[in-house]
Design a protein around this motif. Structure first.
Motif, PDB file in Angstrom:
ATOM      1  N   ARG A   1      -8.299  28.704  22.616  1.00 48.29           N
ATOM      2  CA  ARG A   1      -8.000  28.363  21.235  1.00 48.29           C
ATOM      3  C   ARG A   1      -6.822  27.239  21.083  1.00 48.29           C
ATOM      4  O   ARG A   1      -5.803  27.479  21.820  1.00 48.29           O
ATOM      5  CB  ARG A   1      -7.620  29.970  20.883  1.00 48.29           C
ATOM      6  CG  ARG A   1      -8.725  30.638  21.107  1.00 48.29           C
ATOM      7  CD  ARG A   1      -8.171  32.556  20.251  1.00 48.29           C
ATOM      8  NE  ARG A   1      -8.393  33.627  20.879  1.00 48.29           N
ATOM      9  CZ  ARG A   1      -8.257  34.289  21.400  1.00 48.29           C
ATOM     10  NH1 ARG A   1      -7.170  34.772  20.472  1.00 48.29           N
ATOM     11  NH2 ARG A   1      -9.411  35.909  21.796  1.00 48.29           N
ATOM     12  N   LYS A   2      -6.855  26.807  19.966  1.00 45.46           N
ATOM     13  CA  LYS A   2      -5.612  25.698  19.648  1.00 45.46           C
ATOM     14  C   LYS A   2      -4.993  24.564  20.837  1.00 45.46           C
ATOM     15  O   LYS A   2      -4.475  24.709  21.223  1.00 45.46           O
ATOM     16  CB  LYS A   2      -5.186  26.001  18.674  1.00 45.46           C
ATOM     17  CG  LYS A   2      -5.640  26.936  18.111  1.00 45.46           C
ATOM     18  CD  LYS A   2      -4.230  27.435  17.064  1.00 45.46           C
ATOM     19  CE  LYS A   2      -4.535  28.515  15.809  1.00 45.46           C
ATOM     20  NZ  LYS A   2      -3.199  28.207  14.817  1.00 45.46           N
ATOM     21  N   PRO A   3      -6.444  24.346  22.022  1.00 48.47           N
ATOM     22  CA  PRO A   3      -6.038  24.029  22.604  1.00 48.47           C
ATOM     23  C   PRO A   3      -4.556  22.659  22.634  1.00 48.47           C
ATOM     24  O   PRO A   3      -3.533  22.197  23.839  1.00 48.47           O
ATOM     25  CB  PRO A   3      -6.967  22.634  23.023  1.00 48.47           C
ATOM     26  CG  PRO A   3      -8.309  22.699  22.678  1.00 48.47           C
ATOM     27  CD  PRO A   3      -7.654  24.127  21.578  1.00 48.47           C
ATOM     28  N   GLU A   4      -4.569  21.609  21.659  1.00 44.72           N
ATOM     29  CA  GLU A   4      -3.441  21.198  21.323  1.00 44.72           C
ATOM     30  C   GLU A   4      -2.473  21.574  21.325  1.00 44.72           C
ATOM     31  O   GLU A   4      -1.204  20.904  21.712  1.00 44.72           O
ATOM     32  CB  GLU A   4      -4.023  20.119  20.582  1.00 44.72           C
ATOM     33  CG  GLU A   4      -3.969  21.246  18.813  1.00 44.72           C
ATOM     34  CD  GLU A   4      -5.087  21.973  18.313  1.00 44.72           C
ATOM     35  OE1 GLU A   4      -5.037  22.795  17.567  1.00 44.72           O
ATOM     36  OE2 GLU A   4      -6.131  22.094  19.084  1.00 44.72           O
ATOM     37  N   VAL A   5      -2.418  22.946  20.967  1.00 43.79           N
ATOM     38  CA  VAL A   5      -0.552  23.673  21.079  1.00 43.79           C
ATOM     39  C   VAL A   5      -0.760  24.503  22.016  1.00 43.79           C
ATOM     40  O   VAL A   5       0.263  24.364  22.641  1.00 43.79           O
ATOM     41  CB  VAL A   5      -0.884  24.380  19.513  1.00 43.79           C
ATOM     42  CG1 VAL A   5       0.270  25.071  19.054  1.00 43.79           C
ATOM     43  CG2 VAL A   5      -0.949  23.625  18.531  1.00 43.79           C
ATOM     44  N   ASN A   6      -1.867  25.402  22.894  1.00 40.20           N
ATOM     45  CA  ASN A   6      -1.471  26.781  23.382  1.00 40.20           C
ATOM     46  C   ASN A   6      -1.373  25.647  24.931  1.00 40.20           C
ATOM     47  O   ASN A   6      -0.813  26.123  25.850  1.00 40.20           O
ATOM     48  CB  ASN A   6      -2.648  27.594  23.501  1.00 40.20           C
ATOM     49  CG  ASN A   6      -2.545  27.680  22.263  1.00 40.20           C
ATOM     50  OD1 ASN A   6      -0.978  27.923  21.774  1.00 40.20           O
ATOM     51  ND2 ASN A   6      -3.758  28.862  21.745  1.00 40.20           N
ATOM     52  N   LEU A   7      -1.706  24.311  25.022  1.00 40.13           N
ATOM     53  CA  LEU A   7      -2.424  24.215  26.865  1.00 40.13           C
ATOM     54  C   LEU A   7      -0.951  23.279  27.045  1.00 40.13           C
ATOM     55  O   LEU A   7      -0.086  23.372  27.525  1.00 40.13           O
ATOM     56  CB  LEU A   7      -3.314  22.923  26.567  1.00 40.13           C
ATOM     57  CG  LEU A   7      -3.024  21.982  27.876  1.00 40.13           C
ATOM     58  CD1 LEU A   7      -3.641  22.847  29.004  1.00 40.13           C
ATOM     59  CD2 LEU A   7      -4.041  21.393  28.469  1.00 40.13           C
ATOM     60  N   PRO A   8       0.443  22.661  26.334  1.00 39.95           N
ATOM     61  CA  PRO A   8       1.477  21.976  26.390  1.00 39.95           C
ATOM     62  C   PRO A   8       2.163  23.251  26.441  1.00 39.95           C
ATOM     63  O   PRO A   8       2.816  23.385  27.666  1.00 39.95           O
ATOM     64  CB  PRO A   8       1.054  21.125  25.445  1.00 39.95           C
ATOM     65  CG  PRO A   8       0.807  21.132  24.797  1.00 39.95           C
ATOM     66  CD  PRO A   8      -0.636  21.919  25.065  1.00 39.95           C
ATOM     67  N   ARG A   9       2.222  24.394  26.046  1.00 46.64           N
ATOM     68  CA  ARG A   9       2.869  25.539  25.531  1.00 46.64           C
ATOM     69  C   ARG A   9       2.562  26.218  26.373  1.00 46.64           C
ATOM     70  O   ARG A   9       4.083  26.962  27.372  1.00 46.64           O
ATOM     71  CB  ARG A   9       2.086  25.855  24.389  1.00 46.64           C
ATOM     72  CG  ARG A   9       3.210  27.663  23.567  1.00 46.64           C
ATOM     73  CD  ARG A   9       3.349  27.909  22.629  1.00 46.64           C
ATOM     74  NE  ARG A   9       3.669  26.347  21.189  1.00 46.64           N
ATOM     75  CZ  ARG A   9       3.678  26.889  20.018  1.00 46.64           C
ATOM     76  NH1 ARG A   9       2.576  28.176  19.705  1.00 46.64           N
ATOM     77  NH2 ARG A   9       3.531  26.382  19.221  1.00 46.64           N
ATOM     78  N   ALA A  10       1.653  26.693  26.822  1.00 48.15           N
ATOM     79  CA  ALA A  10       1.822  27.700  28.158  1.00 48.15           C
ATOM     80  C   ALA A  10       2.063  27.211  29.448  1.00 48.15           C
ATOM     81  O   ALA A  10       2.665  27.615  30.566  1.00 48.15           O
ATOM     82  CB  ALA A  10       0.358  27.941  28.808  1.00 48.15           C
ATOM     83  N   VAL A  11       2.037  25.518  30.188  1.00 49.73           N
ATOM     84  CA  VAL A  11       2.229  24.900  31.452  1.00 49.73           C
ATOM     85  C   VAL A  11       4.006  25.104  31.096  1.00 49.73           C
ATOM     86  O   VAL A  11       4.507  25.583  31.788  1.00 49.73           O
ATOM     87  CB  VAL A  11       1.833  23.289  31.080  1.00 49.73           C
ATOM     88  CG1 VAL A  11       2.825  22.819  31.869  1.00 49.73           C
ATOM     89  CG2 VAL A  11       0.915  23.345  31.509  1.00 49.73           C
ATOM     90  N   MET A  12       4.804  25.018  29.841  1.00 50.06           N
ATOM     91  CA  MET A  12       5.980  25.230  29.717  1.00 50.06           C
ATOM     92  C   MET A  12       6.443  26.506  29.658  1.00 50.06           C
ATOM     93  O   MET A  12       7.750  26.412  30.463  1.00 50.06           O
ATOM     94  CB  MET A  12       6.796  24.877  28.364  1.00 50.06           C
ATOM     95  CG  MET A  12       5.814  22.916  28.074  1.00 50.06           C
ATOM     96  SD  MET A  12       6.579  22.725  26.589  1.00 50.06           S
ATOM     97  CE  MET A  12       6.025  20.415  26.636  1.00 50.06           C
ATOM     98  N   ILE A  13       5.776  27.585  29.820  1.00 47.77           N
ATOM     99  CA  ILE A  13       5.944  28.923  29.996  1.00 47.77           C
ATOM    100  C   ILE A  13       5.529  29.193  31.699  1.00 47.77           C
ATOM    101  O   ILE A  13       6.752  29.435  32.376  1.00 47.77           O
ATOM    102  CB  ILE A  13       5.445  29.906  28.806  1.00 47.77           C
ATOM    103  CG1 ILE A  13       6.096  29.479  27.859  1.00 47.77           C
ATOM    104  CG2 ILE A  13       5.602  31.005  29.047  1.00 47.77           C
ATOM    105  CD1 ILE A  13       5.191  30.265  26.314  1.00 47.77           C
ATOM    106  N   ALA A  14       4.846  28.938  32.065  1.00 50.13           N
ATOM    107  CA  ALA A  14       4.773  30.064  33.708  1.00 50.13           C
ATOM    108  C   ALA A  14       4.823  28.810  34.167  1.00 50.13           C
ATOM    109  O   ALA A  14       5.433  29.820  35.276  1.00 50.13           O
ATOM    110  CB  ALA A  14       3.092  29.449  33.770  1.00 50.13           C
ATOM    111  N   ILE A  15       5.195  27.917  34.646  1.00 48.47           N
ATOM    112  CA  ILE A  15       5.523  26.790  35.256  1.00 48.47           C
ATOM    113  C   ILE A  15       7.123  27.406  35.936  1.00 48.47           C
ATOM    114  O   ILE A  15       7.600  27.251  36.446  1.00 48.47           O
ATOM    115  CB  ILE A  15       5.253  25.632  35.445  1.00 48.47           C
ATOM    116  CG1 ILE A  15       3.511  25.472  35.828  1.00 48.47           C
ATOM    117  CG2 ILE A  15       5.115  24.390  36.578  1.00 48.47           C
ATOM    118  CD1 ILE A  15       2.735  23.747  35.790  1.00 48.47           C
TER     119      ILE A  15
END
Length: 484
Positions: free
Chosen positions: A245-259
Motif C-alpha cells: 500500500r502506498k509504495p512511494e511512502v511506505n517503501l522508504p519509510r519501512a527501510v528507515m525503520i527496519a534496518i
C-alpha cells in the motif's frame, strides 16, 4: 512464453496498481507488515550462527564488531538506493524488474535464470536447514542429529510455507508479523543478559580488543560475506511493490525503520556474546547462541534453541514470500513459462510460482551444506546488487526528469557500487577458487537457453496444452497485467 512488452521512459514511472483488470494481486501489505517483512527476513539463523565465522576471519572482537557495524551501514545505503528504484519502477520483482527496465532482456533473463533456479531456492533451503537443525536438536541431546531427520524436517518446513503462502497473502504477512515480534523479544533477552554481564564486570573479551585483527583483503571480504548473510533480506520489500500500500511512502519509510533497528540489535547481541564467551570459546562453539544460553540461562537454554528454530522459520517465510514473486514477474515478462505468471482465482496468490520455488528449494535441501550455500549466494547476490546500483546511477544522471517521490544523495549509491565491486572481486583475487568459476559459467549458461526459447521462441508444441491442463488442475488464470 509471451512476447515481452516494449518499455520506455514512461514505463519506468508507471504504477501497475492503477491499471484496470479483472484479476490481479491485492495490495495487502501495510507499513507494519512491510517493516516485518524486512526485519523478519533479516533476523533469521545468521545472527545465531555467523558471529563465529566473522570472528574467525577478522581475528579479534573489535574487528568483528566493526564488520557488523559496516555491514549494517552498507545495507542501509543499499536499501535507501533500492527505495529510490522502487519509487521509480513501481513493479514487483525487485532486482529482476530493475535490470529488465535498465539493461534489457538478456541481462534480466540471466538474473531470473540464476535467481529462480539456484539463488532464491538455495536461500530458502539454507534457512530451512537451520530451522531443522535447531528444531530436532532437543530430541538428540548428547549426539548429533541424523542428517536424514534434519533434511526431512527442513523439507516439511518448505512444504508448510508453500501451503501458507498459496492460501492467503494476509495469512502469510500475519505470520511474519507474529514471528518478527517473537524474534525481537528473543534478541532483547540476549541483549539484556549481556548488559547484566557487563555490569557485573565481564569485560575480558574487550581488553586489547583489536589484537590479532586481520587486515587481508580476502579474509575481510569473507567476513563481510558471513556478516551480510545475517543482513540478507534488506531488499525483500522491493520484490512485492505491487502488493504494498502506498509504495512511494511506505517503501522508504519501512527501510528507515527496519534496518537501523536490526543493525543496533545485531551489534548489541554480538557485544552480549563477547561478554559471556571468550574469543576462543566463541570460535569453538558450533552454535554461538546455544553456548551463550548455556552460560547465562543454564537449564533454560532450551528457550534459545526454540527461539532460533522459530526465528529461522519466520525468516524462511519472508524469503519464500518474496522469492516466489521473482518467478511470477519473470514469467509475466515472457522469461519463464506462462503458467508461472498466473494467480489462483480465489486466493489471488501466485501459487504456480510458489510451488515451483518450493520444488527447487526441496532439491537444494538434498546436499544440505550450509556454508557453501552462504558463499554461493553472497557472491551472486552482490554481483546483481552492483548491477542495479549502476542502473540507478544511470537513471539519476541520464534521466533526472523522471518523477521521483524519494531521492537518495548520489554519493550513497556510489559507495554501494564500490562495495559491491569489492565484495565480488576481493575473495577471487586473494584466494581464487574453482567454485567461483562454476558460478560464472552457470550464469553464462543461461545464454544457451535464452536465444532459442526467449529470443526466437522455439517452444515445444505440447507446451500450450500442458499449460491449459495445469491451469485447470491448479485453478489459476492470467492476471490483468498478463492480458495487456
Amino acid at each position: 512464453m509471451r512476447k515481452r512488452k516494449r518499455m520506455d521512459s514512461s514505463t519506468l514511472a508507471a504504477d501497475p496498481s492503477e491499471e484496470t483488470g479483472t484479476l490481479q494481486l491485492k495490495r495487502e501489505v501495510g507499513l507494519i507488515s512491510a517493516v516485518s517483512l524486512i526485519a523478519g527476513t533479516m533476523i533469521g539463523s545468521g545472527i545465531f550462527m555467523s558471529p563465529e565465522w566473522v570472528l574467525y576471519y577478522m581475528g579479534s572482537p573489535a574487528g568483528s564488531l566493526l564488520i557488523w557495524a559496516v555491514c549494517g551501514l552498507l545495507v542501509m545505503f543499499g536499501a535507501l538506493s533500492y527505495a529510490e528504484l522502487g519509487t521509480l519502477i513501481k513493479e514487483s520483482g525487485g532486482d529482476y524488474i530493475y535490470i529488465l527496465r535498465n539493461f534489457g532482456s538478456l541481462p534480466a533473463f540471466l538474473f531470473a535464470y540464476t535467481s529462480v533456479i539456484v539463488v532464491r531456492p538455495a536461500s530458502v533451503a539454507g534457512v530451512s536447514l537451520s530451522f531443522a537443525e535447531y528444531a530436532v536438536a532437543p530430541f538428540y541431546q548428547g549426539c548429533s542429529s541424523p542428517p536424514v531427520v534434519v533434511k526431512c524436517t527442513a523439507a516439511s518446513c518448505v512444504l508448510l510455507l508453500t501451503i501458507i503462502n498459496c492460501l492467503n497473502v494476509r495469512l502469510a504477512t500475519a505470520i511474519m508479523n507474529i514471528f518478527t515480534a517473537a524474534k525481537l523479544l528473543v534478541l532483547l533477552v540476549i541483549v539484556i543478559g549481556g548488559i547484566v554481564l557487563l555490569i557485573n564486570g565481564q569485560t575480558q573479551s574487550f581488553q586489547d580488543a583489536f589484537q590479532d585483527t586481520t587486515t587481508g583483503v580476502g579474509p575481510v571480504g569473507m567476513a563481510f560475506y558471513q556478516g551480510l548473510w545475517s543482513y540478507d533480506g534488506w531488499n525483500n520489500l522491493n520484490f512485492v511493490t505491487e502488493e504494498l500500500r502506498k509504495p512511494e511512502v511506505n517503501l522508504p519509510r519501512a527501510v528507515m525503520i527496519a534496518i537501523p533497528l536490526v543493525t543496533c540489535l545485531y551489534l548489541l547481541v554480538n557485544v552480549s556474546y563477547f561478554a559471556a564467551l571468550t574469543p576462543s570459546e566463541l570460535l569453538s562453539s558450533g552454535a554461538v547462541a546455544i553456548s551463550w544460553g548455556n552460560k547465562v540461562l543454564g537449564s533454560w537454554v532450551w528457550v534459545i534453541s526454540l527461539s532460533v528454530a522459530l526465528s529461522s522459520f519466520g525468516s524462511a517465510n519472508g524469503t519464500f514470500f518474496s522469492g516466489g514473486r521473482v518467478c511470477y514477474v519473470a514469467s509475466r515478462e515472457g522469461h519463464m513459462p506462462d503458467i508461472l505468471s498466473m494467480v489462483h482465482v480465489r486466493c489471488l496468490t501466485p501459487s504456480p510460482a510458489l510451488i515451483f520455488t518450493s520444488a527447487m528449494s526441496l532439491i537444494m535441501i538434498i546436499p544440505g551444506n550450509f556454508s557453501s550455500i552462504v558463499n554461493f549466494f553472497s557472491f551472486t547476490a552482490w554481483l546483481f546488487y552492483g548491477t542495479n546500483i549502476a542502473g540507478l546511477l544511470y537513471l539519476k544522471i541520464k534521466k533526472p526528469e523522471l518523477p521521483r517521490s524519494y531521492k537518495v544523495p548520489i554519493i550513497i549509491p556510489i559507495i554501494v557500487l564500490i562495495a559491491s565491486v569489492y565484495l565480488v572481486l576481493a575473495p577471487i583475487i586473494d584466494q581464487p577458487q574453482i567454485e567461483f568459476l562454476y558460478v560464472v559459467l552457470f550464469i553464462l549458461s543461461g545464454i544457451i537457453i535464452y536465444f532459442p526459447l526467449v529470443r526466437y521462441k522455439h517452444h515445444p508444441k505440447c507446451l500450450q496444452r500442458v499449460t491449459l491442463h495445469l491451469q485447470l488442475l491448479l485453478e489459476v488464470a492470467p492476471t490483468a497485467e498478463n492480458l495487456k
